[in-house]
Structure formats: structure tokens, C-alpha cells
Design an enzyme around this catalytic site. Structure first.
Site, PDB file in Angstrom:
ATOM      1  CD  GLU A  18      -0.467 -59.178  -1.919  1.00 47.14           C
ATOM      2  OE1 GLU A  18       0.726 -59.039  -2.230  1.00 47.14           O
ATOM      3  OE2 GLU A  18      -1.079 -58.423  -1.147  1.00 47.14           O
TER       4      GLU A  18
ATOM      5  CG  HIS B 250      -1.498 -55.529   5.167  1.00 43.70           C
ATOM      6  ND1 HIS B 250      -1.096 -55.350   3.870  1.00 43.70           N
ATOM      7  CD2 HIS B 250      -2.357 -56.581   5.113  1.00 43.70           C
ATOM      8  CE1 HIS B 250      -1.686 -56.215   3.082  1.00 43.70           C
ATOM      9  NE2 HIS B 250      -2.446 -56.986   3.815  1.00 43.70           N
TER      10      HIS B 250
ATOM     11  CG  HIS C  58      -5.530 -59.444   6.953  1.00 43.33           C
ATOM     12  ND1 HIS C  58      -6.539 -58.954   6.133  1.00 43.33           N
ATOM     13  CD2 HIS C  58      -4.414 -59.441   6.182  1.00 43.33           C
ATOM     14  CE1 HIS C  58      -6.053 -58.661   4.935  1.00 43.33           C
ATOM     15  NE2 HIS C  58      -4.768 -58.966   4.937  1.00 43.33           N
TER      16      HIS C  58
ATOM     17  CG  HIS D  56      -0.912 -62.003   3.450  1.00 49.79           C
ATOM     18  ND1 HIS D  56      -0.498 -61.236   4.520  1.00 49.79           N
ATOM     19  CD2 HIS D  56      -1.904 -61.284   2.853  1.00 49.79           C
ATOM     20  CE1 HIS D  56      -1.208 -60.126   4.555  1.00 49.79           C
ATOM     21  NE2 HIS D  56      -2.067 -60.131   3.557  1.00 49.79           N
TER      22      HIS D  56
HETATM   23  O1  2HA Z   1      -5.672 -60.603  -0.850  1.00 54.18           O
HETATM   24  O2  2HA Z   1      -4.868 -59.633   2.032  1.00 54.18           O
HETATM   25  O3  2HA Z   1      -2.896 -58.147   1.165  1.00 54.18           O
HETATM   26  C1  2HA Z   1      -6.070 -59.670   0.050  1.00 54.18           C
HETATM   27  C2  2HA Z   1      -4.948 -59.247   0.905  1.00 54.18           C
HETATM   28  C3  2HA Z   1      -3.939 -58.370   0.307  1.00 54.18           C
HETATM   29 ZN    ZN Z   2      -3.481 -58.693   3.309  1.00 56.15          ZN
END
Ligand code: 2HA
Ligand code: ZN
Length: 268
Positions: free
Chosen positions: A118, A213, A143, A141
Site C-alpha cells: 500500500e 474490507h 480491519h 489502516h
Molecule cells: O496490508 O490490510 O489492505 C494488508 C492489508 C491490505
Molecule cells: Zn486491509
């Protein structure tokens, strides 16, 4: 051990905060496998001679990021686990120096750890926020299970619905995420399409939910970015708990939310 952190208290503290947050992401269950990535602009914490440090590896960037020229970033490594970033940030991430015209970067420390896939998308976001004149150091970022679950509902992806629902669960949420949550329809992870769709949302929001995601927050401090996502997740959990008890939560009223906006001088 030889590390760029040695004798650099400010950089050590900043990387320490990244490690702290990486640990929280793992503890929260938001960082399965190699899920999530973090980049932080650490230019202000670098010594003057960092400009001349030898390159361990040069990476050509897919496009130029002129506003980031000569800046330095810590970024998590590709395939690296957050639970290990937490305990060994310099083995699971790298320090990058962007070159003079923003077309390439050098890994300068501590080891040749390949940055997250990324990287171009993180740099695009840092570049966009610089262009916008928004002070920004961090792209985070991760999850969060509850928020990703909500992104599986077409209802919550309609403009404003998720923001309104989360804000209405607890007063803190309206205060800590005053610009609400932007929504990005599903895109393949790691692509510039995902990055560009995210940037569109960053024009108005500091937090963006990626359909099916994860979530992304930008800000000046990695702990603050975590706190925003954590509070949004708390709201999602309250919503979910009410649903599990068999009712849809009433939520705070429009008048109560407006009152908060007035008292705390929040954007409407
Ligand atoms: O790096 O979460 O979106 C792993 C992720 C990609
Ligand atoms: Zn991710």
C-alpha cells in the site's frame, strides 16, 4: 544493536507510539494475518545528516509525489504482522527517505524491510493532504470486525447513514469523529483505484470505510487515529449489542446531536 533510534529520543518515542498502536490493533482483533498498515511522516524527528545516510535499497514510485520530496516516513513492511510490529517495529517496518523530486524513495534504516504494497496509496494520501494544506502525519489502516460487518449492508453504505447511526450511539462519537465517515465502494486491496477513491472521500472526511474490507484514518498523531477508530467501533458495538438484545437502538435525537455540535463548535 545498531539502530537509527539510538540516541534519538524523539524518533524513539514516535516509533514507540506506532508499536503501541500496532499492539492495540492486534489485541482488538482487527489485525488478522498481515491485515492493516501504518505510515507516519517522521521528517521532524530526523537528524540533519539523515539526508546523507546511505540507501539500503531504492524503490521507484509509480508516480511523482513532489510535495513529499526529502520527507522521511516510517512504514510497516509487506506481509508483516501487527503483533510483531508491536514488539519489534524496526524489524517489521522501514524508514524511507523520499528523493529530491518525489519520484523514488530509499530505505535507509534499520534493515531492508520491503514496505507494504500500500506504499503508493499511503503516499498519495499524504500528498493529497499536504496539497490541501491539512497538517497530517499519519495514515492508519486496519480491519475492525464490527465496522466491516456494517459495510456489508447496502443500507449503511448510503450517504450519511453510517455516520448518523454511529454518531447517535454515544456523544463522544460525534465529538471525536466530527467530519463523519466517508464510504468507498469495494475495490481490490492495494490498488491505486482504491487509493484514488479514498482520496476523494478525504476531501471531506478524516476516516474512510472501505466496503467489505476495513477502515482508514488520517491525522497528526497515531494514537489519536487509533482513538477515533476505537470510538467508532464502540458505537458499532453498542448498535450490535442492542440488535442482539432484540431491538434497534433509538439513538440520540437530531436535537441532541445538534446541541453537541453547538457546544463543542463542531462542523455540521
Ligand atoms: O496490508 O490490510 O489492505 C494488508 C492489508 C491490505
Ligand atoms: Zn486491509
Amino acid at each position: 544493536m545498531n539502530s537509527i533510534l539510538n540516541n534519538n529520543e524523539m524518533l524513539t518515542r514516535e516509533v514507540g507510539k506506532i508499536a503501541e498502536v500496532a499492539g492495540y490493533l492486534w489485541q482488538r482483533g482487527w489485525a488478522e494475518y498481515n491485515g492493516g498498515n501504518i505510515s507516519v511522516n517522521i521528517t521532524d524527528y530526523m537528524p540533519a545528516d539523515a539526508a546523507n545516510m546511505p540507501s539500503l535499497k531504492t524503490i521507484t514510485l509509480p508516480k511523482a509525489f513532489p510535495l513529499l520530496a526529502d520527507n522521511f516516513f516510517y512504514i510497516t513492511g509487506t506481509g508483516k504482522r501487527m503483533r510483531y510490529v508491536a514488539t519489534a517495529p524496526m524489524d517489521n517496518g522501514a524508514i524511507l527517505r523520499i528523493n529530491h523530486d518525489g519520484t523514488a524513495c530509499d530505505i535507509i534504516a534499520d534493515k531492508e524491510v520491503k514496505p507494504t504494497s500500500e506504499l503508493p496509496s499511503h503516499l498519495s494520501m499524504h500528498h493529497f493532504l499536504r496539497e490541501k494544506g491539512q497538517p497530517n502525519r499519519v495514515v492508519l489502516h486496519t480491519h475492525p470486525t464490527d465496522l466491516v460487518a456494517m459495510s456489508h449492508s447496502a443500507y449503511f453504505l448510503k450517504p450519511g447513514v453510517l455516520t448518523r447511526t454511529l454518531w447517535a450511539m454515544i456523544p463522544e462519537c460525534r465529538i471525536i469523529a466530527p467530519k463523519g465517515v466517508g464510504i468507498v465502494p469495494y475495490e481490490i486491496p492495494g490498488t491505486m483505484d482504491l487509493a484514488n477513491a479514498t482520496i476523494k472521500q478525504l476531501a471531506q472526511h478524516d476516516v474512510v470505510l472501505w466496503e467489505k474490507h476495513g477502515i482508514l484514518a488520517v491525522g497528526n498523531d497515531v494514537i489519536d487515529c487509533f482513538d477515533v477508530i476505537d470510538t467508532l467501533s464502540k458505537s458499532a458495538q453498542i448498535y450490535l449489542n442492542a440488535k442482539m438484545m432484540g431491538f434497534t437502538p433509538d439513538g440520540m435525537t437530531e436535537a441532541q446531536l445538534d446541541e453537541l455540535a453547538d457546544v463543542f463548535k463542531l462542523p455540521r
